[in-house]
Design an enzyme around this catalytic site. Structure first.
Site, mmCIF file in Angstrom:
data_model
loop_
_atom_site.group_PDB
_atom_site.id
_atom_site.type_symbol
_atom_site.label_atom_id
_atom_site.label_comp_id
_atom_site.label_asym_id
_atom_site.label_seq_id
_atom_site.Cartn_x
_atom_site.Cartn_y
_atom_site.Cartn_z
ATOM 1 C CG ASP A 59 14.196 -51.864 21.810
ATOM 2 O OD1 ASP A 59 14.635 -50.699 21.801
ATOM 3 O OD2 ASP A 59 14.858 -52.834 22.216
ATOM 4 C CE1 TYR A 152 20.805 -41.717 31.285
ATOM 5 C CE2 TYR A 152 22.002 -40.052 32.537
ATOM 6 C CZ TYR A 152 20.835 -40.495 31.939
ATOM 7 O OH TYR A 152 19.705 -39.701 31.975
ATOM 8 C CG PHE A 213 24.365 -42.711 50.602
ATOM 9 C CD1 PHE A 213 24.678 -43.826 51.368
ATOM 10 C CD2 PHE A 213 23.281 -42.786 49.740
ATOM 11 C CE1 PHE A 213 23.934 -44.995 51.284
ATOM 12 C CE2 PHE A 213 22.534 -43.947 49.642
ATOM 13 C CZ PHE A 213 22.855 -45.055 50.420
HETATM 14 N N1 LIG Z 1 14.258 -38.179 35.843
HETATM 15 C C1 LIG Z 1 15.332 -37.390 35.801
HETATM 16 O O1 LIG Z 1 15.689 -36.744 36.786
HETATM 17 C C2 LIG Z 1 16.123 -37.252 34.523
HETATM 18 C C3 LIG Z 1 17.305 -36.460 34.556
HETATM 19 C C4 LIG Z 1 18.039 -36.324 33.384
HETATM 20 C C5 LIG Z 1 17.598 -36.903 32.199
HETATM 21 N N2 LIG Z 1 16.465 -37.677 32.202
HETATM 22 C C6 LIG Z 1 16.050 -38.278 30.929
HETATM 23 O O2 LIG Z 1 14.656 -38.086 30.738
HETATM 24 C C7 LIG Z 1 14.110 -39.176 29.995
HETATM 25 C C8 LIG Z 1 12.916 -39.749 30.698
HETATM 26 O O3 LIG Z 1 13.337 -40.255 31.971
HETATM 27 P P1 LIG Z 1 12.314 -40.709 33.122
HETATM 28 O O4 LIG Z 1 12.880 -40.222 34.403
HETATM 29 O O5 LIG Z 1 10.926 -40.359 32.740
HETATM 30 O O6 LIG Z 1 12.539 -42.295 33.105
HETATM 31 P P2 LIG Z 1 11.510 -43.499 32.878
HETATM 32 O O7 LIG Z 1 12.292 -44.756 33.076
HETATM 33 O O8 LIG Z 1 10.281 -43.309 33.703
HETATM 34 O O9 LIG Z 1 11.125 -43.317 31.341
HETATM 35 C C9 LIG Z 1 11.818 -43.902 30.294
HETATM 36 C C10 LIG Z 1 10.777 -44.532 29.379
HETATM 37 O O10 LIG Z 1 11.422 -45.037 28.210
HETATM 38 C C11 LIG Z 1 10.991 -46.370 27.975
HETATM 39 N N3 LIG Z 1 12.082 -47.028 27.250
HETATM 40 C C12 LIG Z 1 13.321 -47.302 27.706
HETATM 41 N N4 LIG Z 1 14.069 -47.847 26.732
HETATM 42 C C13 LIG Z 1 13.277 -47.915 25.636
HETATM 43 C C14 LIG Z 1 13.472 -48.368 24.301
HETATM 44 N N5 LIG Z 1 14.645 -48.858 23.901
HETATM 45 N N6 LIG Z 1 12.437 -48.299 23.434
HETATM 46 C C15 LIG Z 1 11.239 -47.793 23.819
HETATM 47 N N7 LIG Z 1 11.003 -47.327 25.066
HETATM 48 C C16 LIG Z 1 12.005 -47.392 25.964
HETATM 49 C C17 LIG Z 1 10.688 -46.938 29.352
HETATM 50 O O11 LIG Z 1 9.802 -48.049 29.319
HETATM 51 C C18 LIG Z 1 10.066 -45.712 30.030
HETATM 52 O O12 LIG Z 1 8.678 -45.628 29.749
HETATM 53 C C19 LIG Z 1 15.261 -40.163 29.802
HETATM 54 O O13 LIG Z 1 15.839 -39.944 28.538
HETATM 55 C C20 LIG Z 1 16.238 -39.782 30.899
HETATM 56 O O14 LIG Z 1 17.562 -40.147 30.572
HETATM 57 C C21 LIG Z 1 15.719 -37.857 33.336
#
Ligand SMILES: NC(=O)c1ccc[n+]([C@@H]2O[C@H](COP(=O)([O-])OP(=O)(O)OC[C@H]3O[C@@H](n4cnc5c(N)ncnc54)[C@H](O)[C@@H]3O)[C@@H](O)[C@H]2O)c1
Length: 321
Positions: A59, A152, A213
């Site tokens: 974590d 967030y 929506f």
């Molecule tokens: N998907 C989108 O459209 C989007 C848009 C804006 C920002 N983001 C950002 O991009 C990043 C990746 O997002 P994603 O869509 O791949 O989501 P995701 O949930 O698939 O990936 C997040 C990963 O982080 C891991 N994780 C979460 N908390 C953790 C912790 N405390 N310690 C270790 N690992 C942890 C999860 O297990 C997961 O593998 C994030 O920071 C998210 O906020 C994504």
């Protein structure tokens, strides 16, 4: 010369796993630090036998020191960090703001602090368009005053500022990217918080009705995950000094109605499209100005929406089989 050594927090997630593949393709040694809260080992199945990949279950909110110590002893110091681990749900952040503070802000401080103390060459951070709140004019530029409307967004903005502080005061180079709506293979279709594209594709492939929506004229900037992964890898390997900040989208607006129709077509689906009440607080338009990314990195999204949706539909089809 030894290969660049990169830590990817959240590397087992949707965007993280594509980024890891990209880094390995470019010859990097990669350590994934992930707590598997939403990430999956299956996302890394294509690269799990690569001897340059190490997967560490931990974590990031607890810090990076102890979880990386064995890795550093074996492979030498970490040079670069791509910090993607996060609590990614806006809805959950409203329900549990203090959990979000720890998972988003504290985790970023930990990554920045680790980079400072170890003399790492760069931190790359996944911020979000959510930091802008409800803007009056689009496309939105990075100079827009940021007034987030969720914990967030607040914690992403505070994280950006933490990285700015580490760059300005402690000389840790940082690249911050504000992602717009990222989509593509491996976006979890079963998560209640997943993006509209994965929900629509999942339902269209089962010929279930799609519900929009509101009136469907709301627009989003949908960017393909491969374009994001390539850009993160490139930024991470750059030796540019200081702090930089850029939106990552496509600069193209797509309405939710257009999106739904295109997905139904690509899936060859009999799904109907209906409308539900507009969601309280939902912003009407979200569109990135991408000039800054273009200037910094020569960024140009390569995957058009129809192609990206086609690749995504193909992946969901095989995942549902
Ligand atoms: N998907 C989108 O459209 C989007 C848009 C804006 C920002 N983001 C950002 O991009 C990043 C990746 O997002 P994603 O869509 O791949 O989501 P995701 O949930 O698939 O990936 C997040 C990963 O982080 C891991 N994780 C979460 N908390 C953790 C912790 N405390 N310690 C270790 N690992 C942890 C999860 O297990 C997961 O593998 C994030 O920071 C998210 O906020 C994504």
């Amino acid at each position: 010369m030894a290969e660049p050594s990169v830590v990817v927090t959240g590397g087992a997630g949707f965007i993280g796993s594509h980024t890891v593949e990209q880094l390995l393709k470019q010859g990097c040694r990669v350590a994934v630090v992930d707590d598997f809260s939403t990430g999956k080992r299956a996302n890394l199945v294509a690269v799990r036998d690569n001897e340059r990949l190490t997967i560490i279950e931990a974590d990031v909110s607890d810090g990076l020191w102890s979880c990386l110590s064995g890795y550093v002893q074996k492979h030498g110091p970490v040079q670069r960090i791509i910090h993607l681990a996060a609590q990614t749900s806006v809805v959950r952040s409203v329900e549990s703001p203090l959990h979000d503070l720890r998972a988003n802000y504290t985790a970023t401080m930990n990554a920045a602090d680790y980079a400072r103390r170890t003399g790492a060459k760069r931190v790359v951070f996944a911020s979000s368009a959510a930091i802008y709140g409800d803007v009056e004019t689009v496309p939105v530029r990075e100079s827009q005053v940021a007034l987030p409307l969720s914990p967030y967004g607040l914690h992403k903005l505070a994280s950006e500022q933490a990285l700015h502080y580490h760059a300005a005061v402690h000389g840790v180079p940082a690249s911050v990217f504000r992602f717009f709506n990222v989509y593509g293979p491996r976006q979890d279709p079963n998560s209640p918080y997943t993006g509209v594209i994965s929900i629509f594709i999942n339902r269209a492939l089962q010929n279930l009705p799609l519900t929009i929506f509101g009136d469907g004229t709301q627009t989003r900037d949908f960017v393909f995950v491969g374009d994001i992964a390539r850009t993160l890898a490139e930024a991470c390997l750059s030796d540019r000094a200081g702090f930089s900040l850029a939106n990552l989208g496509t600069g193209n607006a797509t309405s939710v109605t257009e999106l739904a129709k295109e997905i139904v077509r690509l899936c060859g689906s009999t799904s109907t499209i209906s409308h539900g009440p507009a969601r309280a607080g939902e912003i009407k338009h979200s569109l990135a100005a991408i000039t800054q990314a273009r200037e910094l990195l020569d960024y140009a999204p390569e995957v058009a929406l129809a192609d990206g949706l086609g690749q995504t539909v193909a992946w969901y089809r095989s995942a549902l089989e």
